[in-house]
Scaffold this motif. Sequence first.
Motif, mmCIF file in Angstrom:
data_model
loop_
_atom_site.group_PDB
_atom_site.id
_atom_site.type_symbol
_atom_site.label_atom_id
_atom_site.label_comp_id
_atom_site.label_asym_id
_atom_site.label_seq_id
_atom_site.Cartn_x
_atom_site.Cartn_y
_atom_site.Cartn_z
ATOM 1 N N VAL A 6 0.872 -1.168 0.000
ATOM 2 C CA VAL A 6 0.000 0.000 0.000
ATOM 3 C C VAL A 6 0.912 1.221 0.000
ATOM 4 O O VAL A 6 1.884 1.293 0.760
ATOM 5 C CB VAL A 6 -0.953 0.004 1.220
ATOM 6 N N LEU A 7 0.632 2.161 -0.911
ATOM 7 C CA LEU A 7 1.542 3.284 -1.138
ATOM 8 C C LEU A 7 2.969 2.755 -1.273
ATOM 9 O O LEU A 7 3.197 1.739 -1.916
ATOM 10 C CB LEU A 7 1.394 4.321 -0.029
ATOM 11 N N ASN A 8 3.946 3.447 -0.665
ATOM 12 C CA ASN A 8 5.340 2.968 -0.743
ATOM 13 C C ASN A 8 5.790 2.405 0.596
ATOM 14 O O ASN A 8 6.963 2.439 0.938
ATOM 15 C CB ASN A 8 6.272 4.104 -1.182
ATOM 16 N N ASP A 9 4.844 1.882 1.364
ATOM 17 C CA ASP A 9 5.171 1.354 2.677
ATOM 18 C C ASP A 9 5.960 0.051 2.569
ATOM 19 O O ASP A 9 5.805 -0.723 1.611
ATOM 20 C CB ASP A 9 3.893 1.113 3.485
ATOM 21 N N SER A 30 2.243 -6.891 10.533
ATOM 22 C CA SER A 30 1.191 -6.436 11.449
ATOM 23 C C SER A 30 -0.188 -6.950 11.066
ATOM 24 O O SER A 30 -1.112 -6.927 11.873
ATOM 25 C CB SER A 30 1.155 -4.910 11.475
ATOM 26 N N GLY A 31 -0.312 -7.397 9.810
ATOM 27 C CA GLY A 31 -1.629 -7.741 9.280
ATOM 28 C C GLY A 31 -2.253 -6.590 8.528
ATOM 29 O O GLY A 31 -3.190 -6.778 7.749
ATOM 30 N N ALA A 32 -1.732 -5.374 8.743
ATOM 31 C CA ALA A 32 -2.341 -4.173 8.164
ATOM 32 C C ALA A 32 -2.113 -4.075 6.663
ATOM 33 O O ALA A 32 -1.038 -4.381 6.161
ATOM 34 C CB ALA A 32 -1.799 -2.924 8.855
ATOM 35 N N ASP A 33 -3.151 -3.623 5.964
ATOM 36 C CA ASP A 33 -3.067 -3.293 4.544
ATOM 37 C C ASP A 33 -3.340 -1.810 4.366
ATOM 38 O O ASP A 33 -3.796 -1.362 3.322
ATOM 39 C CB ASP A 33 -4.060 -4.119 3.730
ATOM 40 N N THR A 34 -3.062 -1.051 5.423
ATOM 41 C CA THR A 34 -3.269 0.387 5.461
ATOM 42 C C THR A 34 -1.928 1.079 5.660
ATOM 43 O O THR A 34 -1.032 0.519 6.293
ATOM 44 C CB THR A 34 -4.195 0.755 6.636
ATOM 45 N N PRO A 35 -1.759 2.316 5.147
ATOM 46 C CA PRO A 35 -0.490 3.035 5.348
ATOM 47 C C PRO A 35 -0.422 3.659 6.740
ATOM 48 O O PRO A 35 -0.208 4.858 6.916
ATOM 49 C CB PRO A 35 -0.517 4.097 4.239
#
Length: 299
Positions: free
Chosen positions: A191-194, A214-219
């Motif tokens: 996601v983005l450039n993370d 972390s499991g996150a797909d958010t920036p």
Amino acid sequence: MDTALECMPCFRRMAVREAEIACPDDPALREEIVARWEALLPRLDMDEPPPAIARRLAELVREISGCTDLYAEDKRAANAFVLNLLPSLKERVEARRPEGDPLGLALELAIIGNYIDRGVELDFDLEKELAEVADSVSPDVLANFREQVCDGASVLILGDNTGEIVLDTLLVRELTRLGCEVTYAVRSRPVLNDATMADAEAVGMTRLCAVVESGADTPGTVLSRCTEEFIERMRRSDVILSKGQGNFEALDGIWPGVFCAFKVKCPRIARKTGLKFGASALCMSVRERRDGGDGEEHA
């Protein structure tokens, strides 16, 4: 923190930019991405933090364009660029030993790396910023951080962007020298450039400390998008260092006692922290109060 109306122009610019990257040769698809995003914006939950809103745009771009990692080449280039700078930066940190403050310098350098953010396009000279690094973060918060990262402490670093992750290796080395047990967290989906696990492996972070998703797909570390296993890891950690503005936006007022280190990259965050646009922030968050105060402690 929630999403404000003043965030909307940034999301609109982001949609245009990502449409151009995803569909450089297809004007019709670019127009579809922007039009559908404009139609979706009024229906979004403004109580969600900005990184959660950014995830919705990433999903839309993937759905329409089929591109699963929009910034793949950008991420490789950013990591390679900063890796070329790393040897000289390591020498500068080493030169602070034994009588100087290598941890403070490593942290300042790692914060400058947060400029490399494709969610907020800024005009900056990374090499110049790194060369002119100064002791600019709150000395009180830094002293508190230094006191807590003692021998035997478990430290969880919430990583942010590619390129930045290379500079974070300097910080991990210093924390390890102090006897800390360091874990570095990355996103579970591009996601983005993370930074993801592939980036952690490419820059050598996995050779320095434990790296987890972390499991996150958010920036940003949006807790509702993290795995329960990761949240439990957060609970067990003695110290959490949150890197990047997206992580700050996701955790501010929700998870107390987090050290937040990032570059101030928008007027709203400047007002919230009391720092100037472009400043290096090192602050601690506390849980938001319900009595009309914001309950926040900032550098």
